[in-house]
Design an enzyme around this catalytic site. Structure first.
Site, PDB file in Angstrom:
ATOM      1  CG  HIS A 242      -4.112   0.086  -5.546  1.00 49.07           C
ATOM      2  ND1 HIS A 242      -5.367  -0.342  -5.902  1.00 49.07           N
ATOM      3  CD2 HIS A 242      -3.258  -0.882  -5.957  1.00 49.07           C
ATOM      4  CE1 HIS A 242      -5.275  -1.521  -6.499  1.00 49.07           C
ATOM      5  NE2 HIS A 242      -4.000  -1.867  -6.556  1.00 49.07           N
TER       6      HIS A 242
ATOM      7  CG  HIS B 299       1.254  -1.858  -6.979  1.00 48.41           C
ATOM      8  ND1 HIS B 299       1.132  -2.947  -6.148  1.00 48.41           N
ATOM      9  CD2 HIS B 299       0.096  -1.800  -7.688  1.00 48.41           C
ATOM     10  CE1 HIS B 299      -0.038  -3.538  -6.358  1.00 48.41           C
ATOM     11  NE2 HIS B 299      -0.683  -2.858  -7.290  1.00 48.41           N
TER      12      HIS B 299
HETATM   13  P1  AMP Z   1      -3.838  -4.815  -7.595  1.00 42.03           P
HETATM   14  O1  AMP Z   1      -3.611  -6.167  -8.181  1.00 42.03           O
HETATM   15  O2  AMP Z   1      -3.122  -3.718  -8.353  1.00 42.03           O
HETATM   16  O3  AMP Z   1      -5.311  -4.512  -7.418  1.00 42.03           O
HETATM   17  O4  AMP Z   1      -3.142  -4.826  -6.197  1.00 42.03           O
HETATM   18  C1  AMP Z   1      -3.809  -5.052  -4.998  1.00 42.03           C
HETATM   19  C2  AMP Z   1      -2.747  -5.274  -3.972  1.00 42.03           C
HETATM   20  O5  AMP Z   1      -3.341  -5.189  -2.688  1.00 42.03           O
HETATM   21  C3  AMP Z   1      -2.073  -6.641  -4.058  1.00 42.03           C
HETATM   22  O6  AMP Z   1      -0.677  -6.467  -4.303  1.00 42.03           O
HETATM   23  C4  AMP Z   1      -2.339  -7.264  -2.695  1.00 42.03           C
HETATM   24  O7  AMP Z   1      -1.231  -7.996  -2.191  1.00 42.03           O
HETATM   25  C5  AMP Z   1      -2.643  -6.056  -1.845  1.00 42.03           C
HETATM   26  N1  AMP Z   1      -3.523  -6.326  -0.689  1.00 42.03           N
HETATM   27  C6  AMP Z   1      -4.711  -6.952  -0.699  1.00 42.03           C
HETATM   28  N2  AMP Z   1      -5.234  -6.990   0.552  1.00 42.03           N
HETATM   29  C7  AMP Z   1      -4.333  -6.367   1.349  1.00 42.03           C
HETATM   30  C8  AMP Z   1      -4.284  -6.095   2.749  1.00 42.03           C
HETATM   31  N3  AMP Z   1      -5.290  -6.464   3.579  1.00 42.03           N
HETATM   32  N4  AMP Z   1      -3.207  -5.440   3.247  1.00 42.03           N
HETATM   33  C9  AMP Z   1      -2.190  -5.085   2.433  1.00 42.03           C
HETATM   34  N5  AMP Z   1      -2.197  -5.303   1.098  1.00 42.03           N
HETATM   35  C10 AMP Z   1      -3.241  -5.949   0.565  1.00 42.03           C
END
Ligand code: AMP
Ligand code: ZN
Length: 143
Positions: A105, A107
């Site tokens: 993903h 950001h």
């Molecule tokens: P990463 O640390 O790059 O893997 O980022 C994962 C991101 O997913 C984090 O910023 C979380 O806040 C976000 N996240 C996790 N669960 C959800 C959810 N159910 N809906 C929206 N964002 C989420």
């Protein structure tokens, strides 16, 4: 590109499948985007391939155009909606880099001159030789 891979244990696959709710902002045939539940700044969005690919290394090159288009349109809209002055696009790969969700993903983070955030601290090479030698190693690995 073959069938779209899905991982039944993956939270982002569940979001794409509608099993977990989200605040969706964009969807195409291959890409999905929604707001991050714990935003760095309000409007922080996540742009993800619909297929389950854990990291950058597994992303099919054929998805490149679709992902870039989504990053551009979502980035533009996020900036406008948040009335932001800047935009960071970031991707964490592997746990050591802060990746918590193992579904690749990007950001998309709206930024403001006075938001108080600072990105990475910088280090120094001990010499130009060290820097050039590392660049050569990287070039050779790409060949
Ligand atoms: P990463 O640390 O790059 O893997 O980022 C994962 C991101 O997913 C984090 O910023 C979380 O806040 C976000 N996240 C996790 N669960 C959800 C959810 N159910 N809906 C929206 N964002 C989420
Ligand atoms: Zn997934």
């Amino acid at each position: 590109m073959g069938a779209t891979p899905r991982n039944t244990d993956c939270i982002f696959c569940k979001i794409i499948g509608g099993e977990i709710p989200c605040s969706k902002v964009f969807e195409s045939e291959t890409v999905f985007a929604f707001l991050d539940i714990a935003p760095v700044n309000l409007g922080h969005a996540l742009v993800i391939p619909k297929g389950h690919y854990p990291q950058l290394g597994e992303l099919p090159i054929a998805l490149g155009n679709d992902l870039l288009e989504a990053l551009k349109v979502v980035g533009n809209a996020v900036m406008q909606a948040a009335k932001a002055e800047g935009l960071n696009i970031g991707m964490n790969n592997f746990e050591a880099a802060g990746q918590l969700v193992m579904h690749a993903h990007f950001h998309v983070i709206p930024r403001f001159a006075d938001d108080g955030l600072t990105l990475w601290p910088s280090k120094k090479y001990t010499s130009m030789d060290e820097m050039n030698s590392l660049a050569e190693t990287i070039r050779n690995l790409i060949k």
